[in-house]
Design a protein around this motif. Structure first.
Motif, mmCIF file in Angstrom:
data_model
loop_
_atom_site.group_PDB
_atom_site.id
_atom_site.type_symbol
_atom_site.label_atom_id
_atom_site.label_comp_id
_atom_site.label_asym_id
_atom_site.label_seq_id
_atom_site.Cartn_x
_atom_site.Cartn_y
_atom_site.Cartn_z
ATOM 1 N N VAL A 14 4.118 -2.812 0.600
ATOM 2 C CA VAL A 14 2.754 -2.523 1.300
ATOM 3 C C VAL A 14 2.514 -3.111 2.452
ATOM 4 N N GLN A 24 10.133 -6.028 9.093
ATOM 5 C CA GLN A 24 10.972 -5.531 8.119
ATOM 6 C C GLN A 24 10.650 -5.966 6.707
ATOM 7 N N ASN A 27 11.223 -8.771 1.658
ATOM 8 C CA ASN A 27 10.982 -9.539 0.234
ATOM 9 C C ASN A 27 11.720 -8.616 -0.758
ATOM 10 N N GLY A 73 2.400 -7.329 -1.291
ATOM 11 C CA GLY A 73 1.578 -7.501 -0.161
ATOM 12 C C GLY A 73 0.402 -6.780 -0.588
ATOM 13 N N GLY A 74 -0.527 -6.752 0.536
ATOM 14 C CA GLY A 74 -1.733 -6.057 0.391
ATOM 15 C C GLY A 74 -2.971 -6.905 -0.394
ATOM 16 N N LEU A 75 -2.646 -8.132 -0.759
ATOM 17 C CA LEU A 75 -3.442 -9.014 -1.543
ATOM 18 C C LEU A 75 -4.418 -9.813 -0.771
ATOM 19 N N ASP A 81 -6.528 -5.153 2.945
ATOM 20 C CA ASP A 81 -5.896 -5.351 1.970
ATOM 21 C C ASP A 81 -6.003 -4.456 0.848
#
Ligand code: AMP
Ligand code: MG
Length: 428
Positions: A14, A24, A27, A73-75, A81
């Motif tokens: 995300v 890129q 993860n 991601g996005g947390l 987020d």
């Protein structure tokens, strides 16, 4: 491959930045390696920007296809987020405020003697019913959410946070419901085109449904065969299956395989030279030092690599290696004769056991109908013989240089494997 559904995974990275050329998703590479070790197979990888609707849509689709969805991601604490709210929306659940998480975040700030700002409160919300995965290296906790037979895992984006959290909290949970074991083997070949290789191994492709998979990865100068096997029962069985197919491939391809453990060509050549206590030196025209660079990319290369000459100009070919000026004039700098003379000069000047010489036209300019771009002559000389080969490589400049170095190292490798076969003068 026929991975059981319970072992299939989709990774959703995300972040709008991941949809630009500037960042890129790395993860997912880490996660894929770890998941494979645990017997899970990644069926899909997707990248979604920071938008709740798109993310919820993608997650809904993913849950129809796989048993485990990992969102990366996005947390973070900021407006963009969206992962928490998107997961809640896709699963039809609420977000619940957890005072204990807020306390942990506040403590973290206090320990660093920084004041917490109110946006961090956002990180104290979890999807209803989720288990909280502590974050040892940051503020955003991860989440483990069960939804019927499916599982959704939320992990933070910063790689050091994600890695630590995966190993500490996610891997043990996945291990407990392990769906099987995966084994991999990578057979590396060179000197054989993809279709030639394909016909050599015909009939060896595993049948669908047996938990065994063969993938051919072709690139200029190299074709890799990747064997992947899956067993529900044990690691040993998965390895046995993979080794079985690897052995059948090896018996068909024999010396075309330079490594069955995924090594580079320079590494496997290094092993052969070291075992035989022999040395090599090089003379490079069109590769401009690239061959020497690759040979010295292996730690401990001083044991077998003496050095070399970058003789780009005709004058240096003559001055440093003693290639006769008249020979260059009559045969041309890119010729069998000059390649051979370069190798002979290198051998006598360095006292090495082997000399490799490369002369060719890397392009894009400088070609002619008789000597097109990609024409490369490579000579391997040793005390008592010389082998000169002509190649016509495709591709742009770097690819011609890469394939030239590849071919040169492969000539020496094959010679070391069967010296008697190359004992005579051999010009093709
Ligand atoms: P986020 O949790 O979305 O706020 O991400 C925080 C930071 O983690 C980003 O600025 C990126 O540098 C990094 N990051 C996020 N997702 C990934 C990913 N899939 N691969 C590598 N780095 C990432
Ligand atoms: Mg982000």
């Amino acid at each position: 491959m026929t991975i059981p559904r319970s072992a299939s995974v989709e990774i959703i990275a995300v972040g709008s930045e991941l949809l630009t050329p500037h960042r890129q998703d790395t993860n997912s590479l880490f996660l894929t390696a770890r998941l494979n070790d645990l017997g899970y197979a990644v069926r899909f990888k997707t990248v979604v920007g920071d938008e709740t609707a798109g993310l919820a849509l993608r997650l809904g689709e993913a849950l129809e296809q796989v048993a485990l969805v990992i969102l990366i991601g996005g947390l973070g604490p900021t407006e963009d987020d969206k992962t928490r709210s998107a997961v809640a929306r896709a699963l039809g659940r609420r977000l619940v405020f957890r005072p204990d998480i807020l306390k942990t975040i506040e403590e973290r700030f206090r320990n660093r003697q920084v004041r917490m700002t109110s946006p961090n409160r956002r990180q104290a919300y979890i999807v209803e019913g989720a288990a909280v995965l502590p974050n040892a290296n940051g503020t955003a906790p991860g989440q483990w959410v069960r939804a019927g037979s499916k599982t959704v895992v939320l992990l933070p984006g910063p790689p050091h946070e994600l890695k630590a959290m995966f190993d500490k909290s996610v891997a043990p949970r996945l291990e407990r419901r392990r769906a099987g074991f995966i084994a991999r083997r990578a057979l590396m070949t060179t000197g054989l085109g993809e279709s030639a290789l394909e016909s050599l191994i015909s009939g060896l492709y595993p049948k669908a449904g047996g938990g065994l998979d063969l993938t051919i990865l072709a690139s200029p100068g190299q074709v890799e065969l990747h064997v992947v096997s899956h067993s529900r029962v044990s690691r040993k069985l998965a390895e046995k299956k993979a080794d079985g197919l690897a052995a059948r491939l090896r018996s068909r391809l024999s010396e075309h395989i330079y490594s069955d453990r995924g090594e580079s060509l320079e590494e496997s050549l290094a092993r052969l030279l070291r075992d035989r206590k022999m040395t090599v030196a090089v003379a490079e025209s069109c590769t401009g030092g690239f061959l020497g660079h690759r040979l010295t990319a292996v730690p401990g290369s001083s044991a077998y690599f003496l050095g070399g000459f970058i003789v780009y100009s005709d004058a240096l070919k003559t001055g440093l290696l003693g290639v006769p000026q008249e020979l260059i004039q009559s045969a041309g700098a890119v010729s069998s004769e000059v390649a051979e003379a370069m190798a002979a000069g290198t051998l006598s000047r360095t006292g090495s056991d082997f000399a490799l010489a490369v002369t060719g036209i890397a392009g894009p300019g400088g070609g002619s109908p008789e000597k097109p771009v990609g024409l490369v002559w490579i000579a391997l000389a040793w005390r008592g013989g010389v082998d000169v080969r002509k190649s016509l490589f495709w591709g742009r400049r770097e690819l011609v240089k890469f394939q030239s170095a590849q071919k040169a190292m492969d000539m020496l490798r094959r010679h070391l494997l069967q010296p008697e076969a190359a004992g005579n003068r051999d010009v093709t």
